[in-house]
Design a protein around this motif. Structure first.
Motif, PDB file in Angstrom:
ATOM      1  N   GLU A 278     -50.419  27.079  25.382  1.00 34.79           N
ATOM      2  CA  GLU A 278     -49.062  27.092  24.846  1.00 34.79           C
ATOM      3  C   GLU A 278     -48.879  28.233  23.843  1.00 34.79           C
ATOM      4  OE1 GLU A 278     -47.770  22.383  24.995  1.00 34.79           O
ATOM      5  OE2 GLU A 278     -49.054  23.070  23.354  1.00 34.79           O
ATOM      6  N   ALA A 279     -49.878  28.434  22.995  1.00 37.84           N
ATOM      7  CA  ALA A 279     -49.795  29.517  22.007  1.00 37.84           C
ATOM      8  C   ALA A 279     -49.769  30.877  22.689  1.00 37.84           C
ATOM      9  CB  ALA A 279     -50.967  29.421  21.039  1.00 37.84           C
ATOM     10  N   THR A 281     -48.784  31.598  25.782  1.00 38.86           N
ATOM     11  CA  THR A 281     -47.575  31.805  26.591  1.00 38.86           C
ATOM     12  C   THR A 281     -46.301  31.745  25.760  1.00 38.86           C
ATOM     13  OG1 THR A 281     -47.443  29.432  27.095  1.00 38.86           O
ATOM     14  CG2 THR A 281     -48.652  30.833  28.659  1.00 38.86           C
ATOM     15  N   GLY A 282     -46.385  31.128  24.590  1.00 41.43           N
ATOM     16  CA  GLY A 282     -45.191  30.930  23.781  1.00 41.43           C
ATOM     17  C   GLY A 282     -44.298  29.837  24.322  1.00 41.43           C
ATOM     18  N   LEU A 283     -44.854  28.945  25.148  1.00 40.06           N
ATOM     19  CA  LEU A 283     -44.080  27.881  25.777  1.00 40.06           C
ATOM     20  C   LEU A 283     -44.759  26.534  25.534  1.00 40.06           C
ATOM     21  CD1 LEU A 283     -43.447  29.683  29.186  1.00 40.06           C
ATOM     22  CD2 LEU A 283     -41.774  29.357  27.349  1.00 40.06           C
ATOM     23  N   THR A 284     -43.993  25.473  25.707  1.00 37.85           N
ATOM     24  CA  THR A 284     -44.524  24.126  25.520  1.00 37.85           C
ATOM     25  C   THR A 284     -44.732  23.462  26.872  1.00 37.85           C
ATOM     26  OG1 THR A 284     -43.385  23.892  23.402  1.00 37.85           O
ATOM     27  CG2 THR A 284     -44.106  21.862  24.482  1.00 37.85           C
ATOM     28  N   ALA A 324     -56.145  33.470  25.633  1.00 42.51           N
ATOM     29  CA  ALA A 324     -55.150  34.537  25.486  1.00 42.51           C
ATOM     30  C   ALA A 324     -55.458  35.704  26.423  1.00 42.51           C
ATOM     31  CB  ALA A 324     -55.103  35.016  24.036  1.00 42.51           C
TER      32      ALA A 324
END
Length: 344
Positions: A278-279, A281-284, A324
């Protein structure tokens, strides 16, 4: 220049090991069956990247084909053989067990027979942390009893350990078996959790989280794994004099044979692993909580003390860094345009 034979060279781990050796100046013979268990195009892309790195010879074929490995060993006389070809996947072994029998057991038999006739300096073969099966005492040490495998995949890999030991004893073949712990990183397999989760999260689709998220794995970054393999290539086992084995060593008392864990020595909760994706990709993630799958184990954890004793090396890439790097690779490999980020 020395010659290495790598089976499964178009696979995730085989590709990275081959690249490492080619960059060091080795001549590499890479054998891969290019099966359609997952995207053949990804395998072809891996192989295509190896040729420009050095003296790489690509062979297509199955290790289990009678006489195929014997002919290859005789023709190429490799100094080192790294056997990574296998039918992988715990869950798929429930659906199609015969493919595991043929590739993992018969294929390993063909490798051992070829090595008996034309012995390499060192034979190194992949096993798995799944061999520890129902063990609950952690971290897993190579000398722990490992008799209760939970999947047919694990059973075939444990069988190959026993087969290799018998050949090492009978024919003096120096053999190292690796037990890998949940390897991940760029160019990874589409059937692995990191690939599936990243794909789903970027598409806004839910991810299946087994055992309701109450699982942990000793996630091992691919570059750390390759470093361990490369260093172990030079740690050639010898039959111990008088059958005396040093404390903590998995060396056989009757053969030049050893089992070595390669893991990060740090179990990570599945929920923490998902948070790292999530971190990156910047998505939840949308989490679909599910019960444990048949054949799975709730946790793995490697004791890597033997690896350090033999090589001075301990894997140490933190999960957030490794994840990452995978997400960066995934976006670069699969991104066609900003509106269609996930079509291969």
């Amino acid at each position: 220049m020395p010659t290495a034979l790598i089976t499964g060279s178009a696979g995730f781990i085989g590709y990275h090991v081959a690249a490492r050796l080619l960059n060091e100046g080795w001549r590499v013979i890479g054998l891969d069956a290019m099966t359609d268990y997952y995207d053949v195009g990804l395998k072809e892309s891996r192989h295509a990247r190896l040729a420009p790195l050095g003296d790489f010879v690509a062979e297509t074929g199955r290790v289990e084909d009678p006489g195929r490995m014997a002919d290859l060993f005789k023709r190429e006389t490799p100094e080192v053989v790294i056997h990574l070809a296998a039918q992988a996947g715990v869950r798929y072994s429930i659906e199609n067990p015969r493919s595991y029998l043929e590739s993992n057991i018969i294929g390993t038999f063909e490798i051992l027979e070829a090595a008996r006739a034309d012995p390499p300096r060192h034979l190194l073969m992949a096993s798995t942390s799944s061999a520890y099966g129902a063990n609950t005492q952690m971290p897993y040490h190579e000398t722990d009893r490992a008799d209760y495998q939970m999947s047919f995949y694990a059973a075939t890999k444990k069988s190959t350990e026993a087969m290799a030991h018998s050949y090492a004893h009978l024919y003096g073949l120096p053999t190292t078996m690796f037990r890998f712990f949940t390897v991940y990183g760029p160019w990874g397999r589409p059937d692995m959790a990191l690939f599936k989760f990243t794909d789903a999260i970027l598409r806004g689709a839910p991810i299946d989280v087994y055992n309701f998220g109450d699982m942990s794995r000793d996630f091992t970054y691919i570059d750390d794994l390759v470093e361990g393999i490369r260093l172990l290539m030079d740690a050639v086992p010898e039959r111990p004099e008088g059958g005396v084995v040093p404390d903590g060593d998995s060396l056989s008392p009757v053969a030049p044979y050893r089992v070595v864990n390669i893991g990060n020595s740090e179990p990570v909760q599945l929920t923490t692993f998902i948070e790292a994706i999530e971190a990156a990709t910047g998505l939840t993630a949308q989490r679909n909580l599910m019960p444990m799958q048949p054949g799975d184990v709730p946790a793995t954890w490697a004791d890597a003390a033997l690896l350090k004793s033999l090589t001075g090396y301990t894997p140490a890439t933190p999960v957030h860094e490794g994840v990452a790097r995978f997400v960066d690779w995934y976006r670069g490999y699969y991104l066609r345009n900003s509106s269609d980020p996930l079509v291969p």
